[in-house]
Scaffold this motif. Sequence first.
Motif, short mmCIF file in Angstrom:
data_model
loop_
_atom_site.label_atom_id
_atom_site.label_comp_id
_atom_site.label_asym_id
_atom_site.label_seq_id
_atom_site.Cartn_x
_atom_site.Cartn_y
_atom_site.Cartn_z
N ASP A 124 77.97 -39.02 12.14
CA ASP A 124 78.50 -39.69 13.33
C ASP A 124 78.45 -41.18 13.03
N MET A 125 79.62 -41.75 12.77
CA MET A 125 79.66 -43.12 12.25
C MET A 125 79.25 -44.15 13.31
N ALA A 126 79.26 -43.73 14.59
CA ALA A 126 78.84 -44.65 15.65
C ALA A 126 77.32 -44.77 15.68
N SER A 127 76.64 -43.63 15.54
CA SER A 127 75.17 -43.64 15.67
C SER A 127 74.47 -43.55 14.32
N GLY A 128 75.19 -43.15 13.30
CA GLY A 128 74.57 -42.95 11.99
C GLY A 128 73.90 -41.60 11.84
N LYS A 129 73.96 -40.78 12.91
CA LYS A 129 73.30 -39.48 12.85
C LYS A 129 74.00 -38.52 11.89
N LEU A 130 73.18 -37.64 11.31
CA LEU A 130 73.72 -36.55 10.51
C LEU A 130 74.15 -35.44 11.47
N VAL A 131 75.42 -35.04 11.41
CA VAL A 131 75.90 -34.03 12.38
C VAL A 131 76.36 -32.73 11.72
N GLY A 132 76.37 -32.70 10.41
CA GLY A 132 76.78 -31.48 9.73
C GLY A 132 76.82 -31.69 8.24
N ALA A 133 77.22 -30.66 7.52
CA ALA A 133 77.35 -30.77 6.06
C ALA A 133 78.45 -29.84 5.59
N GLU A 134 79.08 -30.23 4.48
CA GLU A 134 80.07 -29.35 3.87
C GLU A 134 79.52 -28.85 2.54
N ALA A 135 79.60 -27.54 2.34
CA ALA A 135 79.16 -26.94 1.08
C ALA A 135 80.30 -26.97 0.08
N LEU A 136 80.03 -27.50 -1.10
CA LEU A 136 81.06 -27.60 -2.14
C LEU A 136 80.56 -26.91 -3.42
N ASP A 171 85.37 -48.78 10.00
CA ASP A 171 85.54 -49.60 11.20
C ASP A 171 86.87 -49.31 11.89
N TRP A 172 87.92 -49.11 11.09
CA TRP A 172 89.22 -48.78 11.69
C TRP A 172 89.10 -47.47 12.47
N LEU A 173 88.49 -46.46 11.85
CA LEU A 173 88.36 -45.14 12.49
C LEU A 173 87.53 -45.23 13.77
N LEU A 174 86.41 -45.94 13.70
CA LEU A 174 85.53 -46.07 14.86
C LEU A 174 86.25 -46.76 16.01
N ALA A 175 87.04 -47.80 15.69
CA ALA A 175 87.75 -48.54 16.72
C ALA A 175 88.76 -47.65 17.44
N ARG A 176 89.25 -46.60 16.74
CA ARG A 176 90.20 -45.67 17.36
C ARG A 176 89.52 -44.41 17.87
N GLY A 215 82.72 -38.78 10.25
CA GLY A 215 83.26 -39.08 8.93
C GLY A 215 82.42 -38.49 7.82
N GLN A 216 83.09 -38.37 6.70
CA GLN A 216 82.47 -37.78 5.51
C GLN A 216 83.04 -38.56 4.34
N GLY A 217 82.21 -38.97 3.41
CA GLY A 217 82.76 -39.70 2.27
C GLY A 217 81.72 -40.47 1.49
N TYR A 218 82.18 -41.04 0.37
CA TYR A 218 81.27 -41.72 -0.54
C TYR A 218 80.58 -42.91 0.09
N LEU A 219 81.18 -43.49 1.16
CA LEU A 219 80.51 -44.60 1.85
C LEU A 219 79.12 -44.15 2.33
N PHE A 220 79.01 -42.89 2.70
CA PHE A 220 77.73 -42.36 3.20
C PHE A 220 76.99 -41.65 2.07
N ASP A 221 77.58 -40.60 1.55
CA ASP A 221 77.01 -39.86 0.42
C ASP A 221 78.08 -38.99 -0.18
N GLY A 222 77.98 -38.76 -1.45
CA GLY A 222 78.82 -37.74 -2.08
C GLY A 222 78.13 -36.41 -1.91
N PRO A 223 78.67 -35.35 -2.51
CA PRO A 223 77.99 -34.06 -2.46
C PRO A 223 76.65 -34.14 -3.21
N LEU A 224 75.58 -33.68 -2.56
CA LEU A 224 74.23 -33.72 -3.14
C LEU A 224 73.82 -32.31 -3.54
#
Length: 282
Positions: free
Chosen positions: A49-61, A245-250, A255-264
Amino acid sequence: SARHQGKNQILFFDPQLTERAQRRLTQEHDILQGLEQEQFALFLQPQIDMASGKLVGAEALLRMRQPDGSYSLPEELIANAEEIGVIGALGRWALEEACRVLAGWQKRGIPLPLNVNISALQLRESGTVWHLQELLERHRIRPGSLVLELTETAQIGDAAQAKSLLGALQEAGVAVALDDFGTGYANLSYLHQFRSLPISKLKMDRSFVSMLPDDDTMVRIVAAIAEITDLGVIAEGVETEAQRDWLLARGITIGQGYLFDGPLSLADFEKWLATLSPSEVC
Ligand code: C2E
Ligand code: MG
Ligand code: MG
Ligand code: MG
């Protein structure tokens, strides 16, 4: 040359075909042996959750361990498994492993949902819904916490087939998210079709997110579709703060992506999860 001597001979003497057939045999052997020798692993990528920084889920790859200890990426592997006809076995392994992980979280009181990618080919195989029901019961998975990411509902079959299959999944307690949304959908009446399907979320394809912030056309279109159809959005492939920031403003918050973490690796993900307080999760 052989090319002028008739169809069968062309096939028989085509050295490329022999090579391809050989490669398929090797790949089939590798995948089946990989399953037997437990060379497959699920890596987990956080959804934030890009607004709060909370972890809200995970994707298995899916990853496959190589003899040198590295892990190979799944795209070619999945395509091969589909072509060779072993996607069912591979997909069942992934679902079993995902449920094992989910059950562990639930035992520790962690309410995190886990997304697993599923091939339309696998979903279409008879017995898949039954297998999912059995898995969820055996691992006592909380309904709604296993989410299947599906790239193309069109590949499941016609509208009626998709509706009955996804309906059965919903009844079994499995949620469905549309993956790579915005790619591969040929016409607008398709939107009308999935409007009536039990789908919980759209995953905005990362190719659109990567155009931000310069070109926001596609992201705005997908966001509008999500709003009109009352579906939540997850932005894939968030790599920069400007994109976030663009996404949050809208109002696109997940969100999911390398800005936060890649697959661990599972071990790394669990280690990190153990450092989070309950207020930082879900
Ligand atoms: P996908 O489901 O769309 O998964 C997202 C892909 O984007 C993953 O690639 C992930 O590592 C990558 N990614 C995540 N964040 C970023 C980012 O910020 N930037 C960029 N450039 N890439 C990012 P991966 O792990 O190579 O998986 C590729 C595809 O393989 C997946 O696409 C999915 O369609 C398929 N796949 C993966 N695991 C499974 C599985 O267990 N079963 C099936 N049927 N398909 C799977
Ligand atoms: Mg996915
Ligand atoms: Mg995707
Ligand atoms: Mg994809």
